[in-house]
Motif scaffolding. Structure first.
Motif, PDB file in Angstrom:
ATOM      1  N   GLY A  38       0.750  -1.132  -0.098  1.00 24.48           N
ATOM      2  CA  GLY A  38       0.064   0.127  -0.151  1.00 24.48           C
ATOM      3  C   GLY A  38       0.873   1.267   0.030  1.00 24.48           C
ATOM      4  N   GLU A  39       2.104   1.107   0.115  1.00 24.90           N
ATOM      5  CA  GLU A  39       2.881   2.223   0.194  1.00 24.90           C
ATOM      6  C   GLU A  39       3.582   2.474  -1.161  1.00 24.90           C
ATOM      7  N   ALA A  40       3.201   3.437  -2.009  1.00 25.39           N
ATOM      8  CA  ALA A  40       4.112   3.694  -3.355  1.00 25.39           C
ATOM      9  C   ALA A  40       5.536   4.286  -3.175  1.00 25.39           C
ATOM     10  N   VAL A  41       5.366   5.186  -2.132  1.00 22.80           N
ATOM     11  CA  VAL A  41       6.609   5.868  -1.849  1.00 22.80           C
ATOM     12  C   VAL A  41       6.950   5.850  -0.403  1.00 22.80           C
ATOM     13  N   LEU A  42       8.065   6.395   0.160  1.00 21.05           N
ATOM     14  CA  LEU A  42       8.546   6.282   1.435  1.00 21.05           C
ATOM     15  C   LEU A  42       7.452   7.044   2.337  1.00 21.05           C
ATOM     16  N   ALA A  99       5.981   9.260   5.352  1.00 20.90           N
ATOM     17  CA  ALA A  99       6.695  10.664   5.800  1.00 20.90           C
ATOM     18  C   ALA A  99       7.041  10.538   7.214  1.00 20.90           C
ATOM     19  N   ASN A 100       6.173   9.508   7.944  1.00 17.01           N
ATOM     20  CA  ASN A 100       6.724   9.566   9.326  1.00 17.01           C
ATOM     21  C   ASN A 100       6.700   8.057   9.701  1.00 17.01           C
ATOM     22  N   PRO A 101       7.470   7.872  10.681  1.00 14.14           N
ATOM     23  CA  PRO A 101       7.565   6.760  11.559  1.00 14.14           C
ATOM     24  C   PRO A 101       6.089   6.023  11.885  1.00 14.14           C
ATOM     25  N   ARG A 102       5.967   4.560  11.869  1.00 14.32           N
ATOM     26  CA  ARG A 102       4.941   4.181  12.448  1.00 14.32           C
ATOM     27  C   ARG A 102       5.034   4.107  14.033  1.00 14.32           C
ATOM     28  N   ALA A 103       3.715   4.338  14.754  1.00 15.69           N
ATOM     29  CA  ALA A 103       3.980   4.234  16.103  1.00 15.69           C
ATOM     30  C   ALA A 103       3.876   2.814  16.444  1.00 15.69           C
ATOM     31  N   TYR A 104       4.655   2.630  17.661  1.00 11.15           N
ATOM     32  CA  TYR A 104       4.974   1.302  18.066  1.00 11.15           C
ATOM     33  C   TYR A 104       3.588   0.857  18.729  1.00 11.15           C
ATOM     34  N   THR A 105       2.621   1.595  19.164  1.00 13.68           N
ATOM     35  CA  THR A 105       1.377   0.966  19.731  1.00 13.68           C
ATOM     36  C   THR A 105       0.604   0.371  18.602  1.00 13.68           C
TER      37      THR A 105
END
Length: 226
Positions: A83-87, A89-95
């Motif tokens: 589902g991610e065509a590009v990098l 913008a922000n890290p995923r939440a560890y929660t």
């Protein structure tokens, strides 16, 4: 004492006479013949041409793949994170991680070790212990068993498995809304990694929980060794 002028000539004459005596001539002649024979044999060996093997018979029939596979274009693999065509913008939440699975892999030579780990884990931790998979199942390509556990047990179970793996390969992966990435890209390994066939995994179907739920089914009676 003076030497006669012809002294050296007589000495040289005697040396050549000794060298060319009948016995020495026979010896030298035999050696030369032997060397010549060796040279001829090597020359003949060098000129020998190996006979080419007959080509293998071509089996009757046609390839089920046809004969134009070399013309197929190279497809682009799916994104590292579906589902991610590009990098991002922000890290995923560890929660986003709601729980974990531990998959212990074994074979016919190491099943006794897997049984011991299974017994020890059930005695010490409140986990959801699955049944035995004696053949490949789901994305797992070798026999295995698994247990699921909640996030609060992670700081204990990970080092416990590291010290009690008995040399087996163990996959630890989180449970998020993306089971494909959970198995392929968010995983931790104890000992050696191995292939996981998770490329066909999909998210939950409509009406199912967004993240796989953990329902502990063991009754631990032993405190983990500390």
């Amino acid at each position: 004492m003076s030497l006669e002028p012809n002294f050296f000539n007589e000495r040289d004459d005697q040396m050549w006479a000794d060298l060319l005596s009948p016995g020495r001539r026979a010896l030298l002649g035999g050696g030369a013949a032997a060397l010549a024979a060796i040279g001829l044999a090597r020359g003949a060996e060098a000129q020998t041409v190996p006979v080419a093997a007959a080509p293998a018979p071509v089996p009757a029939g046609r390839s089920p793949w046809g004969y134009d596979t070399y013309k197929e274009p190279t497809p682009r693999p799916k994104s590292v994170r579906p589902g991610e065509a590009v990098l991002p913008a922000n890290p995923r939440a560890y929660t986003d991680i709601k729980s974990y699975h531990a998959h212990i892999y074994f074979d016919e030579d190491s099943h006794a070790k897997a049984a011991l780990i299974r017994k020890w884990a059930a005695e010490r931790f409140s986990v959801e212990l699955g049944n035995w998979n004696l053949e490949p199942r789901g994305p797992h390509v070798t026999p295995s068993f698994y247990f699921g556990f909640t996030n609060d047990l992670l700081p204990v179970i990970v080092p416990w498995l590291q010290l009690n793996s008995l040399g087996l390969t163990i996959l630890l992966h989180p449970n998020t809304e993306d089971p494909r990435a959970d198995h392929l890209y968010y995983a931790l390994w104890v000992n050696r990694a191995q292939p996981v066939n998770a490329y066909g995994m999909h998210g939950p179907a409509p009406g199912e929980p967004k993240v796989e739920q953990i329902y502990p089914n063991t009754r631990p009676t032993i405190r983990p060794e500390a």
